[in-house]
Design a protein around this motif. Structure first.
Motif, PDB file in Angstrom:
ATOM      1  N   UNK A   4      25.969  31.949  39.817  1.00 45.05           N
ATOM      2  CA  UNK A   4      25.361  30.744  39.228  1.00 45.05           C
ATOM      3  C   UNK A   4      23.910  30.963  38.804  1.00 45.05           C
ATOM      4  N   UNK A   5      23.142  31.700  39.624  1.00 43.96           N
ATOM      5  CA  UNK A   5      21.756  31.959  39.271  1.00 43.96           C
ATOM      6  C   UNK A   5      21.620  32.833  38.043  1.00 43.96           C
ATOM      7  N   UNK A   6      22.431  33.883  37.966  1.00 47.55           N
ATOM      8  CA  UNK A   6      22.397  34.757  36.796  1.00 47.55           C
ATOM      9  C   UNK A   6      22.795  33.990  35.536  1.00 47.55           C
ATOM     10  N   UNK A   7      23.802  33.144  35.660  1.00 49.88           N
ATOM     11  CA  UNK A   7      24.259  32.371  34.499  1.00 49.88           C
ATOM     12  C   UNK A   7      23.163  31.423  34.021  1.00 49.88           C
TER      13      UNK A   7
ATOM     14  N   UNK B 267      29.891  40.295  49.594  1.00 48.21           N
ATOM     15  CA  UNK B 267      31.028  39.394  49.726  1.00 48.21           C
ATOM     16  C   UNK B 267      31.181  38.532  48.470  1.00 48.21           C
ATOM     17  N   UNK B 268      32.434  38.241  48.133  1.00 52.71           N
ATOM     18  CA  UNK B 268      32.702  37.409  46.962  1.00 52.71           C
ATOM     19  C   UNK B 268      32.062  36.037  47.086  1.00 52.71           C
ATOM     20  N   UNK B 269      32.010  35.501  48.318  1.00 50.89           N
ATOM     21  CA  UNK B 269      31.427  34.174  48.513  1.00 50.89           C
ATOM     22  C   UNK B 269      29.972  34.150  48.061  1.00 50.89           C
TER      23      UNK B 269
END
Length: 368
Positions: A282-285, A272-274
């Motif tokens: 956010x975690x990957x970034x 899901x997009x959510x």
């Protein structure tokens, strides 16, 4: 380099999630002398288990050991703490090594049968196979076909030069069974005898409605199992799962000190997009900005073109993708294209080769 001195036997998360008395609490309101290793900022406000009647009444012996959730109120929490080394820190876990040479940036995952048939039209340098194709969820042992094979390439019917990755992911019952069985009948040694070129260590789940103690135990188990694979002479990469920023910060500190060969992230359940927008992205970034620039990142479960493009933007040429979509689509004669799925009724090997080449083309240097 810090030196891990160990913890007193019997240390465990506080019963009834009483943060002020918990040895792992990082808050300023902890009771004097209670904290040993401050790794947690406090309870999970979304936890569905903090109202457990056994925890409220202190009747922790009633069916507590059958509960799938590990918290400080469990009657057998000391057994679980012993099983993870009496601590929830990462300081004592050491994992070094290097990735195998020639590993492509796109690795298709196959189901363990007819892999040689699929490869006939492709000649790809590496394949992944999932844990449930090697380790039986029913018997909790290696499947006889794999146990009889001399190598993983032989079991898959692939050329000897092909690199084989054991993708240690699976549903919770499978990876829990693997944890329990890992020291039985020389299981890890027998897997090592198959000469896998790389193992993506199993990841233990971190659900949003679980108590924080379960999160902390599972993050440690994921790293511990990678270390145990490596000790069994299986090149291994740890899987990272997180729930809070503090988790990512702990991982980054451990990575800086330990220098693992790569990190792995399993995004197969992020559909899901959510979930993508609020957790994964956010975690990957954050990781992209806070781990060493040259550290390879192996992501399993990305197949959408836009998400792959985002991952490439974040990690560049150090990104490695593992996906089972080409094999799944090929079983139905379908291929993956820039416009999405196309049902062509193509021959399975041809459909598979087309999808592999397409996904590889989305990565720097064409995935090879």
């Amino acid at each position: 380099m810090s030196v891990f001195l160990g913890l007193p036997t019997g240390t465990a998360p506080a019963a009834r999630c009483d943060c002020r008395r918990c040895p792992w609490y990082a808050g300023t309101d902890a009771e004097p002398g209670a904290v040993i290793a401050p790794v947690c900022s406090g309870c999970n406000s979304d936890c569905s288990y903090c109202g457990c009647a056994r925890a409220e009444t202190g009747q922790t012996g009633i069916a507590c050991s059958s509960c799938p959730i590990r918290c400080g109120s469990r009657s057998d929490i000391q057994t679980w703490m012993a099983d993870v080394g009496e601590t929830l820190e990462f300081d004592d876990i050491v994992l070094r090594g290097r990735l195998p040479e020639g590993l492509p940036s796109f690795i298709p995952q196959v189901d363990g049968s007819n892999a040689g048939h699929l490869d006939a039209a492709l000649g790809w340098p590496a394949y992944a196979v999932g844990l449930r194709r090697v380790f039986s969820p029913r018997t909790h042992a290696i499947y006889p076909r794999w146990d009889r094979a001399a190598t993983a390439t032989e079991a898959l019917g692939l050329p000897r030069k092909t690199l084989i990755v054991l993708s240690g992911y699976g549903e919770d019952p499978l990876v829990e069974a693997f944890w329990t069985a890992r020291h039985r009948d020389r299981l890890l040694d027998r897997l090592a005898a198959l000469k896998f070129d790389l193992v993506l260590a199993p990841n233990y789940s971190i659900y949003g409605n679980w108590p924080r103690a379960e999160h902390l135990i599972n993050m440690r188990r994921s790293l511990l199992l990678a270390e145990e694979f490596a000790r069994a002479r299986l090149p291994a990469v740890p899987n990272l799962y997180w729930f809070r920023l503090e988790d990512l910060q702990r991982y980054a500190a451990w990575i800086a000190e330990t220098a693992p060969p790569a990190i792995a992230i399993n995004l197969q359940t992020v559909r899901e997009n959510k979930n993508w927008e609020t957790w994964a992205l956010p975690g990957l970034s954050w990781l992209a900005e806070n781990i060493p620039d040259g550290l390879p990142v192996i992501i399993t479960g990305l197949s959408r073109q836009d998400r792959i493009a985002t991952a490439v933007e974040l990690f560049g040429a150090r990104l490695i993708l593992v996906s089972q979509n080409p094999a799944q689509y090929a079983l139905h004669g379908a291929v993956m294209t820039p416009e999405g799925r196309k049902d062509l009724q193509a021959r399975i090997p041809d459909a598979f080769a087309s999808s592999v080449r397409y996904l590889a083309s989305l990565l720097p240097e064409g995935g090879n």
